[in-house]
Design an enzyme around this catalytic site. Structure first.
Site, mmCIF file in Angstrom:
data_model
loop_
_atom_site.group_PDB
_atom_site.id
_atom_site.type_symbol
_atom_site.label_atom_id
_atom_site.label_comp_id
_atom_site.label_asym_id
_atom_site.label_seq_id
_atom_site.Cartn_x
_atom_site.Cartn_y
_atom_site.Cartn_z
ATOM 1 N N ALA A 173 -7.431 4.069 7.413
ATOM 2 C CA ALA A 173 -7.000 5.431 7.765
ATOM 3 C C ALA A 173 -5.786 5.795 6.917
ATOM 4 C CB ALA A 173 -6.691 5.523 9.257
ATOM 5 N N GLY A 221 -0.854 1.595 10.390
ATOM 6 C CA GLY A 221 -0.056 2.443 9.502
ATOM 7 C C GLY A 221 1.004 1.707 8.701
ATOM 8 N N ALA A 223 -6.808 -1.680 10.697
ATOM 9 C CA ALA A 223 -5.352 -1.462 10.741
ATOM 10 C C ALA A 223 -4.566 -2.293 9.747
ATOM 11 C CB ALA A 223 -4.798 -1.703 12.144
ATOM 12 N N GLY A 224 -3.642 -1.640 9.102
ATOM 13 C CA GLY A 224 -2.699 -2.308 8.225
ATOM 14 C C GLY A 224 -3.132 -2.418 6.771
ATOM 15 N N LYS A 259 -14.232 3.383 20.160
ATOM 16 C CA LYS A 259 -13.295 2.414 19.589
ATOM 17 C C LYS A 259 -12.169 2.273 20.602
ATOM 18 C CE LYS A 259 -9.957 1.375 16.195
ATOM 19 N NZ LYS A 259 -8.924 1.980 15.341
#
Lengths: 259, 95
Positions: free
Chosen positions: A208, A159, A186-187, A98
């Site tokens: 995540a 994050g 992401a986000g 990645k």
């Protein structure tokens, strides 16, 4: 996109959730998160070994037969990312990477110039590149023409939990890029964000912080995995078009006279 | 008498030289950013001494010396030089 399974690099997966392991409160709960979410792919970073660490994330993921997707988090140049990718390949025995090449510390947004450079080098070295990219159709196109394995546009900064900040931009990428999987990365903040990403046609979602930093990580892992499944089903089912005015759901004809 | 003395002198001389050679074999390297002295120049031994947790076949590990990845198969024959920088990395939590 129409099939139930996710295909990446000629391998099929039942789950369309890619689990990011950054920000876990403890390694002990990782097994529960994996079990409840039924995730089959997880990302890891590469860092200097702590010679005294007893519990290893590599061992936990291997025990659960999780496909490991190493990332190049922390790299700011193509040269650093290529080096870290080579270390990832050597340590984890995978050609998957990645690719993250970050532009600045505050936003952690990808640096598209370095990303393109690193993608080209790594693809020439036979890596399977999963490119973490801005929500930008033109960059996504360039990545596809270079031969990336998956395009991973961000929903919002890493994050941040801001969800799908530029929904139409993502739709344009998903609509155009048909023969390479598009993974929204992401986000993501909560289950509805993940569901929405799938409803607009994403092939998978990476989550995540939304899971690892939730008050109850295990419960949130379950919620996000369910959101992904629901969103994917809804996409396949075909939603009704949005209209400005009402369309009666009960037949207005043969209405009895009640006056 | 004289001959015996000579032998003893040669023995002492050799011993001093040998000690000096051993002294020279101590090199200073950086392991994961921390300077440390090592008596071995063999990369395999350096890694074994650093990674104390039992890990058969060093699964999940990779090593770079001066920014070049050294495959596991070459650790045993790879010689580390004074002031070299050794990075030993593994998977960690990360999004």
């Amino acid at each position: 996109m129409d099939s139930r399974n996710l295909t990446l690099d000629n391998q099929t997966f039942n789950s369309r959730l890619i689990l990011g392991t950054g920000g876990l409160p403890s390694l002990e709960i990782l097994s529960d998160i994996i079990k409840v979410s039924q995730a089959e792919i997880a990302t890891v970073a590469l860092r200097r070994i702590n010679p005294n660490q007893k519990l290893s994330i590599f061992n936990i993921l291997t025990e659960h037969s999780i496909k490991i997707l190493p990332n190049t988090a922390g790299c700011y140049t193509a040269a650093e990312a290529v080096k870290l990718a080579e270390l990832a390949k050597e340590s984890l025995e995978t050609d998957w990477i990645k690719l993250e090449v970050i532009g600045d510390e505050k936003t952690l947004l990808p640096d598209p110039i370095e990303l393109i450079k690193a993608s080209e080098i790594l693809i020439n070295k036979d890596f399977k590149v999963f490119a973490y990219t801005n929500n930008d159709l033109i960059i996504a196109r360039r990545l596809v023409s270079l031969g990336v394995t998956a395009v991973m546009p961000l929903a919002s900064p890493i994050g941040s939990g801001m969800g799908l900040e530029n929904l139409n931009g993502l739709i344009r990428i998903i609509e155009e890029i048909q023969n390479v999987p598009v993974i929204v990365d992401a986000g993501i903040g909560t289950a509805s964000d993940a569901a929405l990403a799938m409803e607009i046609g994403a092939d998978a979602v990476l989550a995540a912080s939304a899971i690892t930093r939730a008050v109850d990580s295990v419960k949130m892992a379950h919620a996000i995995a369910s959101g992904i499944e629901a969103g994917h089903l809804a996409r396949q089912a075909g939603r009704i078009p949005k209209q400005l005015y009402a369309v009666p759901s009960s037949d207005p004809s043969n209405m009895p006279s009640l006056k | 008498m004289n001959f015996e003395f000579k032998i003893q002198e040669i023995f002492l001389y050799t011993k001093t030289r040998l000690n000096k050679t051993i002294e020279l074999a101590k090199i200073t390297i950086k392991i994961n950013g921390i300077e440390s002295k090592t008596q071995t120049t063999c990369l395999y031994e350096i890694v074994t001494q650093f990674v104390t947790e039992p890990n058969p076949n060093f699964k999940g590990l990779a090593v770079a010396v001066n920014n070049e990845v050294i495959p596991k198969s070459q650790w045993a024959t790879f010689t580390v030089n004074d002031m070299d920088s050794v990075e030993i990395i593994t998977a960690a939590q990360g999004g």
